[in-house]
Design a protein around this motif. Structure first.
Motif, PDB file in Angstrom:
ATOM      1  N   ALA A 283       0.836  -1.195   0.000  1.00 48.92           N
ATOM      2  CA  ALA A 283       0.000   0.000   0.000  1.00 48.92           C
ATOM      3  C   ALA A 283       0.876   1.253   0.000  1.00 48.92           C
ATOM      4  N   PRO A 284       0.364   2.381  -0.523  1.00 47.99           N
ATOM      5  CA  PRO A 284       1.133   3.636  -0.513  1.00 47.99           C
ATOM      6  C   PRO A 284       1.557   4.020   0.904  1.00 47.99           C
ATOM      7  N   GLY A 285       2.751   4.599   1.007  1.00 46.81           N
ATOM      8  CA  GLY A 285       3.286   4.991   2.296  1.00 46.81           C
ATOM      9  C   GLY A 285       4.114   3.930   2.973  1.00 46.81           C
ATOM     10  N   SER A 286       4.149   2.744   2.416  1.00 46.19           N
ATOM     11  CA  SER A 286       4.925   1.662   3.001  1.00 46.19           C
ATOM     12  C   SER A 286       6.414   1.888   2.757  1.00 46.19           C
ATOM     13  N   PRO A 287       7.286   1.477   3.690  1.00 49.42           N
ATOM     14  CA  PRO A 287       8.729   1.603   3.454  1.00 49.42           C
ATOM     15  C   PRO A 287       9.212   0.710   2.317  1.00 49.42           C
ATOM     16  N   ILE A 288       8.467  -0.334   2.026  1.00 50.19           N
ATOM     17  CA  ILE A 288       8.744  -1.210   0.892  1.00 50.19           C
ATOM     18  C   ILE A 288       7.526  -1.171  -0.021  1.00 50.19           C
ATOM     19  N   ARG A 289       7.740  -0.875  -1.317  1.00 48.81           N
ATOM     20  CA  ARG A 289       6.620  -0.750  -2.247  1.00 48.81           C
ATOM     21  C   ARG A 289       6.333  -2.042  -2.995  1.00 48.81           C
ATOM     22  N   GLY A 290       7.342  -2.864  -3.181  1.00 49.12           N
ATOM     23  CA  GLY A 290       7.165  -4.139  -3.864  1.00 49.12           C
ATOM     24  C   GLY A 290       8.001  -5.208  -3.205  1.00 49.12           C
ATOM     25  N   LEU A 291       7.480  -6.427  -3.178  1.00 49.32           N
ATOM     26  CA  LEU A 291       8.146  -7.522  -2.485  1.00 49.32           C
ATOM     27  C   LEU A 291       7.889  -8.802  -3.268  1.00 49.32           C
ATOM     28  N   GLU A 292       8.930  -9.591  -3.491  1.00 53.20           N
ATOM     29  CA  GLU A 292       8.749 -10.824  -4.255  1.00 53.20           C
ATOM     30  C   GLU A 292       9.720 -11.888  -3.773  1.00 53.20           C
TER      31      GLU A 292
END
Length: 349
Positions: free
Chosen positions: A22-31
């Motif tokens: 979600a917006p505002g997260s310290p990480i924007r994408g994770l895989e």
């Protein structure tokens, strides 16, 4: 004999579980990825994109993994082994299980736990060409024969340096529940057409079909996932001995499914040929199956992705050996980045 094209594939990734934050997260994408290491054994690799758009990668120490040369997002950051306390990643009939806890070389700690014990069904899906690339270096797309959203609800917990973050919610229901952006894929083949720095196709390579006049009819790249086939009509002439401008239609297919087609124009110059590739009909999202069609129409980023691409460059025969020099155009979603990437024109002959 040399032809003005290159085609590479990579099927090292056997499992993948991407998640959008979600917006505002310290990480924007994770895989999470299960990849084939240099010794042939599977190994875990975790990709994570920070708020600045830079993609980083970590894996347990001792595993020798293939290099990451795809310019994801706004670029590649820290790509190095890390100290893993836990490295569990499973996708299959028993659902999805992720239990990852590592500290990277710069001292940042990432914790990620997912559990969904229900089995899930996937569908064939082709991600957008050059997905996530700021500066495209090839006509790049991953083909996933078994791709789908992880059934909801699911157990999810993740944090970066102790700061928790949440999964992004998608704008449509999935299995009659509000969907979260947690996906999984079993099997994947990454295809790259006209990749920077790769020499053009030559006669000694396997998988080529050439007619009696030395023109290229097709190129096949087999993989553990599916065969990738590039075809030309009429056949594409070799660069050596080219005396006039030639135009061919081309088509690239994976697992007998068309991914893209267009035209390629070749004209002779003193030290090789000038070449223009045009993608006239591009990515279709899925193999005509309803889940893929729904995903393609419902996710705004996928709707904005352009379907027209072009590559302008040259095949240079002089020097140390044949080489391709050129750039792809428009291989990015409209409105994603604030400024246009700088593109250099191929040098004149």
């Amino acid at each position: 004999m040399t032809w003005p094209v290159s085609l590479q594939i990579n099927d090292d990734i056997t499992l993948a579980a991407p998640a959008d934050m979600a917006p505002g997260s310290p990480i924007r994408g994770l895989e999470a990825q299960r990849v084939t290491a240099a010794d042939g054994r599977p190994a875990l690799r975790v990709l994570y994109s920070t708020a600045d758009g830079i993609t980083h990668a970590a894996w347990p120490r001792g595993a020798e993994l293939p290099p990451m040369d795809t310019p994801l997002g706004r670029g590649i950051g820290l790509v190095a082994p890390a100290d893993f306390a836990r490295d569990v990643f499973e996708v299959g009939r028993d659902g999805v299980l992720i239990d990852v806890d590592f500290t990277d070389r710069e001292g940042h700690r990432l914790v990620w736990r997912v559990r969904q014990p229900r089995a899930w069904r996937g569908f064939g899906f082709v991600a957008p060409p050059a997905a996530g690339m700021r500066h495209p270096t090839s006509f790049f797309f991953p083909y996933m024969p078994t791709f789908g959203f992880v059934p909801q609800p699911l157990e999810f917990e993740a944090s970066f340096d102790g700061v928790p973050f949440q999964l992004q919610r998608l704008p449509f229901p999935w299995h009659w529940r509000r969907a979260l952006a947690m996906k999984a894929s079993v099997g994947m083949v990454v295809v790259e057409l006209l990749k920077d720095g790769v020499p053009p196709l030559a006669a000694e390579e396997p998988g080529l079909v050439v007619d009696t006049e030395g023109r290229l009819v097709s190129c096949t790249r087999p993989s553990s996932v599916a065969d990738v086939v590039l075809q030309f009509q009429p056949p594409l002439p070799r660069v050596e001995g080219l005396t006039d401008t030639h135009v061919s239609r081309w088509r690239i297919s994976v697992d007998d499914n068309r991914v893209a087609d267009g035209t390629v124009t070749v004209a002779p110059i003193d030290d090789g040929a000038v070449v223009a590739w045009v993608v006239k009909r591009g990515w279709g999202g899925a193999r005509g199956l309803r889940p893929g069609a729904l995903l393609t129409r419902a996710v705004p980023m996928l709707r904005r992705w352009p379907t027209a691409y072009s590559w302008l460059g040259r095949v240079v025969l002089a020097g140390d050996g044949p080489r391709l020099v050129g750039r792809w155009r428009n291989a990015r979603p409209v409105g994603t980045f604030e400024e246009e990437p700088t593109v250099e024109e191929p040098p004149a002959s």
